[in-house]
Scaffold this motif. Structure first.
Motif, PDB file in Angstrom:
ATOM      1  N   VAL A  40      75.813  16.517  96.653  1.00 28.16           N
ATOM      2  CA  VAL A  40      76.905  18.010  96.927  1.00 28.16           C
ATOM      3  C   VAL A  40      77.213  18.331  95.337  1.00 28.16           C
ATOM      4  O   VAL A  40      77.977  18.934  94.821  1.00 28.16           O
ATOM      5  N   LEU A  76      74.939  21.785 100.419  1.00 26.73           N
ATOM      6  CA  LEU A  76      76.091  22.913  99.502  1.00 26.73           C
ATOM      7  C   LEU A  76      77.050  23.130 100.857  1.00 26.73           C
ATOM      8  O   LEU A  76      76.886  23.719 101.331  1.00 26.73           O
ATOM      9  N   GLU A  92      78.404  22.438  94.230  1.00 28.23           N
ATOM     10  CA  GLU A  92      79.873  22.682  94.045  1.00 28.23           C
ATOM     11  C   GLU A  92      79.981  23.945  94.982  1.00 28.23           C
ATOM     12  O   GLU A  92      81.192  24.309  95.815  1.00 28.23           O
ATOM     13  N   THR A  93      79.261  24.489  95.025  1.00 31.97           N
ATOM     14  CA  THR A  93      79.420  25.578  95.706  1.00 31.97           C
ATOM     15  C   THR A  93      80.408  26.818  95.109  1.00 31.97           C
ATOM     16  O   THR A  93      81.147  27.673  95.876  1.00 31.97           O
ATOM     17  N   GLY A 132      82.118  22.852  98.262  1.00 31.78           N
ATOM     18  CA  GLY A 132      82.107  21.519  98.191  1.00 31.78           C
ATOM     19  C   GLY A 132      82.620  20.296  96.978  1.00 31.78           C
ATOM     20  O   GLY A 132      82.511  19.066  97.884  1.00 31.78           O
ATOM     21  N   ASP A 181      76.489  23.754  90.496  1.00 34.67           N
ATOM     22  CA  ASP A 181      75.189  24.842  91.037  1.00 34.67           C
ATOM     23  C   ASP A 181      74.584  25.044  90.539  1.00 34.67           C
ATOM     24  O   ASP A 181      73.030  24.619  90.634  1.00 34.67           O
ATOM     25  N   HIS A 236      80.620  23.409 101.956  1.00 34.53           N
ATOM     26  CA  HIS A 236      81.552  23.238 103.683  1.00 34.53           C
ATOM     27  C   HIS A 236      80.961  23.815 104.830  1.00 34.53           C
ATOM     28  O   HIS A 236      82.402  23.690 105.204  1.00 34.53           O
TER      29      HIS A 236
END
Lengths: 373, 344
Positions: free
Chosen positions: A212, A189, A214-215, A221, A240, A191
């Motif tokens: 991944v 998660l 999105e966060t 993400g 998430d 970047h």
């Protein structure tokens, strides 16, 4: 000496101030960038500093370090870099002065030293063949002779710190293929550049899938997913909220860290605690990729879950929701605190370590009296 | 009582005398006593001297039922003497140097508690509620020090059967710290209200675990279950090279602890023996509880208390951090210091 302890010279003072205001305005963000900028400023400070003994030099660096740390106390790598530079400088000074003052540095053997340092080592004083520089501290006739003699080695020491920072991603990723097997499903998660280069390096020799998250609310993400898929890695982007549900399919969680604390816990982007806890439930290994410059001689004192560092709340609740804004408190913490019991391994630029040995690495890379700058 | 070869010097009496000082804990008293043994010894070689120190440590150990912390002090001093580099001209001079070192250390070590209190301070936030156990000098120092700058309130366990929690209660209340005594059996009840648990220690062992007044272990288990930090305070002279795997590996454990006695059918409940009931009443009066004296049949007899341990072992995985004068350590870090001193 009659000369009072001075601050940095006017020229370097300016570069310190520039970095201070950049840090304060959050123009320098990200732990590696902050660390890099700090080394560059310190290099300038040391190269222009006037000092006639080691204590003056240390005092100058410390005063600069203190200003930088206070400008942005949540950017822990700034302080770490200052500590590391101090440690290297003392080391260089000790080796350089060994030739001239070998007898003066005899440590006294007392019970308290025994407790601290353990059994006295047979000091094998190998006669150094290389010509040591002659150092004379506090020379009344030529107060600059000390700094003139020492500066070249100091510059080298600072260059070492800089080199370490510049190669950190490569060194963290160098064993990436040993950590990822073919056809594995990896969850990550945010970047984190360290994780990004780690995964890309592994993709050279393995084919695997990355999920991944999105966060939110930063949605870092998205960038991560774009970057990974453009490198040819099979990538899924998930919200998430599905982290827990998807965890049963995941083989490994690989995340980055913002700062790694002395107990082996860490500050990492929000959502990490959620992912780590979900991974724990499924006994999924949690791997953290981070350079050693993130090791911080601090403890998570009493803010249990966040690092007390908050981002702009508008990404959670924007001003277009005007009628709501004054009715609720909106918090957008940058980081989660992930405890040592949730992490399986730290992959660093200098080997892989379990959380329990972080304290030892910190003890080796910084001097104890620099913990408080 | 004294070791046979030093009839003019009574090691045990010296030890007792050192303990009279409220600031001196058993390991320091042992180090002081042993350093006096060094100058009073007739040993002519290092080997004899170390042998004599070992015998002396044995004498001290036999004189007490709970030799754990004393042992830590003895082992530290003996390891130090063994490794002390000989640079003195004569053996007598070396001996007096060793004594000076021992006394110097004891003087320095008294300040360790202040150092620990200072380290601890950063971990205590304003309005903290702290649970502590029994009585510990270093915990008292830390709490009183924190009280100067922060608002804290303290729950202390009664710590049966010695009731030392009452002593903590009295000292804290006298200093103006809000304090409440809780039953040893109410720890789980109180845990949710607590920010962290703070205990002292008898010794910290190589595994990173903790030896402390009985009850510490169960508090640590409950703290873990409640997700509350469990902090231990230990001066570095309490680091002890011991690796207990369970409660029953402690040197204080003996077969009579937890033994089953054959049931005595005729045991008259109306004639309790021993000091325990008195002690209990005293404790109750101390908390100014107005209940009439409990029926004596409901309190443990001295025989029953004798079947119980004084100290217990807390596993390292239950301990969040150990604060010591050498720094704030994770339990794993303890072994590093012990290995540096005693291994190799």
């Amino acid at each position: 000496m009659s000369r009072a302890i001075q601050g940095p010279s006017a020229g370097s003072q300016r570069s310190v101030e520039t970095l201070v205001s950049k840090l304060r305005r959050r123009q320098v963000v990200g732990s590696r960038d902050a660390a890099l900028e700090t080394v560059l400023v310190l290099r300038q400070v040391v190269s222009r500093a006037k000092f006639s003994n080691i204590d003056q030099l240390v005092a100058i660096i410390r005063s600069v370090g203190k200003r930088l740390v206070e400008a942005q106390p949540k950017e822990h790598t700034v302080g770490n870099t200052v500590r590391k530079v101090l440690h290297h400088i003392r080391e260089e000074y000790n080796t350089a002065s060994k030739g001239t003052a070998a007898s003066s540095s005899k440590t006294t053997y007392t019970i308290s030293n025994f407790v601290l340092q353990g059994q006295p080592r047979k000091q094998n004083v190998a006669p150094k063949s290389e010509a040591t520089i002659s150092l004379k501290e506090d020379d009344p006739d030529d107060p600059d002779s000390f700094s003139r003699a020492l500066k070249p080695v100091l510059m080298e020491a600072i260059q070492d710190v800089l080199d370490e920072l510049e190669t950190v991603y490569d060194n963290v990723s160098k064993n990436a293929k040993d950590h990822i097997h073919s056809d594995e499903i990896i969850l990550t998660l945010g970047h984190s550049r360290t994780v990004e280069s780690f995964l890309k390096q592994a993709a050279h020799s393995r084919s695997f899938t990355v999920i991944v998250a999105e966060t939110g609310p930063s949605y870092k993400g998205h960038e991560m997913a774009k970057s990974l898929s453009s490198a040819g890695i099979s990538t899924f982007l998930v919200p998430d909220s599905s982290i827990y549900a998807i965890m049963s399919r995941v083989n490994k969680v690989i995340i980055g860290a913002h700062a790694i604390l002395a107990n082996g816990g860490m500050f990492a982007i929000t959502g990490s605690l959620l992912a780590a806890t979900a991974a724990r439930v499924h006994s999924t290994p949690i791997v953290v990729c981070a350079g050693q410059f993130k090791f911080t001689p601090l403890w998570n004192l009493y803010h249990d879950f966040g690092a007390l560092d908050f981002a702009d709340p508008s990404s959670v609740l924007g001003f277009e929701e005007g009628s709501l804004v004054d009715k609720v408190d909106v918090l957008n913490p940058y980081y989660d605190y992930v405890g040592p019991e949730l992490v399986d391994v730290f992959i660093t630029n200098d080997g892989d370590h379990p959380p329990s040995s972080v304290y030892r690495l910190i003890k080796e890379s910084y001097d104890d009296d620099d913990h408080e700058l | 009582m004294a070791s046979p070869e030093s009839n003019r010097f009574d090691l045990h009496a010296t030890y007792r005398q050192n303990l009279q000082n409220h600031e001196i804990s058993p390991p320091l008293a042992a180090i002081l006593a042993l350093s006096e043994l060094v100058v009073n010894s007739g040993a002519g070689t290092m080997f004899e001297l170390v042998q004599e120190l070992h015998d002396g440590a044995e004498v001290l150990k036999k004189s007490t039922t709970n030799p754990i912390s004393l042992n830590a002090g003895c082992e530290l001093f003996i390891a130090f003497v063994t490794l002390f580099p000989h640079e003195s001209d004569s053996f007598a001079e070396l001996k007096s140097e060793l004594m000076r070192q021992g006394q110097k250390y004891a003087r320095e070590a008294i300040a360790y508690r202040d150092k620990i209190a200072e380290l601890m301070l950063g971990f205590i936030k304003d309005d903290s509620v702290i649970l502590t156990h029994s009585y510990s000098r270093v915990v008292m120092k830390a709490l009183l020090h924190a009280h100067k700058t922060k608002r804290i309130s303290v729950y202390v366990t009664e710590a049966r059967p010695r009731g030392l929690g009452i002593k903590t209660y009295e000292e804290l209340t006298a200093a103006g710290i809000p304090c409440t005594v809780v039953l040893d059996s109410a720890v789980a009840y109180v845990m949710d209200k607590v920010d962290f648990v703070l205990v002292g220690s008898e010794a910290v062992v190589e595994s990173g675990g903790l030896i402390n007044a009985v009850g510490s272990s169960q508090i640590a288990v409950i703290a873990k279950a409640g997700n509350k930090p469990f902090y231990a305070l230990a001066e570095s002279y309490k680091f002890h090279r011991l690796f207990p795997l369970s409660q029953y590996d402690l040197p204080t454990h003996n077969p009579s602890i937890l033994s089953f006695r054959p049931p005595q059918v005729t045991a008259a409940p109306s004639s309790p023996s021993g000091v325990s009931p008195d002690h209990q009443n005293e404790a109750i009066n101390g908390t100014s509880s107005a209940t009439p004296a409990a029926p004596s049949s409901r309190t443990m007899s001295a025989d029953q208390i004798a079947c119980n341990p004084d100290v217990d072992y807390t596993r390292p995985d239950l301990i969040s951090l150990v604060f010591s004068d050498v720094g704030t350590l994770t339990p794993e870090a303890i072994s590093q210091y012990l290995v540096a001193m005693f291994a190799g």
